[in-house]
Motif scaffolding. Sequence first.
Motif, PDB file in Angstrom:
ATOM      1  N   ILE A 109       0.961  -1.187   0.103  1.00  0.00           N
ATOM      2  CA  ILE A 109      -0.019   0.109  -0.069  1.00  0.00           C
ATOM      3  C   ILE A 109       0.932   1.050  -0.122  1.00  0.00           C
ATOM      4  O   ILE A 109       1.692   1.386   0.828  1.00  0.00           O
ATOM      5  N   GLU A 110       0.813   1.998  -1.173  1.00  0.00           N
ATOM      6  CA  GLU A 110       1.475   3.334  -1.134  1.00  0.00           C
ATOM      7  C   GLU A 110       0.644   4.389  -0.115  1.00  0.00           C
ATOM      8  O   GLU A 110      -0.260   4.928  -0.580  1.00  0.00           O
ATOM      9  N   PHE A 111       1.344   5.175   0.744  1.00  0.00           N
ATOM     10  CA  PHE A 111       1.121   6.110   1.368  1.00  0.00           C
ATOM     11  C   PHE A 111       1.671   7.408   0.742  1.00  0.00           C
ATOM     12  O   PHE A 111       2.687   7.575   0.506  1.00  0.00           O
ATOM     13  N   ARG A 112       0.627   8.416   0.455  1.00  0.00           N
ATOM     14  CA  ARG A 112       1.157   9.574  -0.151  1.00  0.00           C
ATOM     15  C   ARG A 112       0.489  10.777   0.739  1.00  0.00           C
ATOM     16  O   ARG A 112      -0.250  10.840   1.212  1.00  0.00           O
ATOM     17  N   ASN A 113       1.431  11.939   0.664  1.00  0.00           N
ATOM     18  CA  ASN A 113       0.732  13.187   1.279  1.00  0.00           C
ATOM     19  C   ASN A 113      -0.404  13.996   0.411  1.00  0.00           C
ATOM     20  O   ASN A 113      -0.563  13.503  -0.704  1.00  0.00           O
TER      21      ASN A 113
END
Length: 203
Positions: free
Chosen positions: A18-22
């Motif tokens: 899972i990619e967390f992005r701002n």
Amino acid sequence: MLYPYRQPHVTGRNNQLIEFRNVDGSFNQAIFLIDSNAYTEGSINSYDYIHDDQVDWYQENIKRLEKQERKAISSMLFFHIPLQQYRTAYELYEKGSKEVTYYFGSNDEKMINKVCASNYPSKIFDTALKLGSTKAFFCGHDHYNNMSLEYKGIRLTYGMSIDYLAMPGIENDTKQRGGTLITVHKDSSYDIEQIPLTSIEKQ
């Protein structure tokens, strides 16, 4: 809720990235959920481990993301059965070694071993050290353990337990029960906090 129907062609049935992005779209964290599998020899205490093909999948994705983002990335790993390094770190902690840093919690597991890891070594920890991306591992499995230690620059944390059924009498024990809050900041730094059930006021 996040379980994908399509899985990577590696050992296990629930390996996810899972990619967390701002808010501005910049990359924050790669969150790896890795299946540590179940048992190896039919015995309830013969625990499995994170296999080599799973580790290769993890490494390939770290390298792919770093190429994509054109920078070193930060990542976290979540799995069920603790790695052997959890046991090593705890034994060093008990000896008062400066090789580990204590953050919080206690290991009060009532089984034969305080840390019920697999007898099979996984290469995931050494691979994480080599890549330099992952600074935090999280596991469960040991119902009475909730300690957080840092070993070789990687934070090894047990989540608090919500179990009421695993063994006789556990429904009456409260010290281990609660949740773990992970706060990730915009710069990819993070904080880990225990929230014991006994600290939550009843409404």
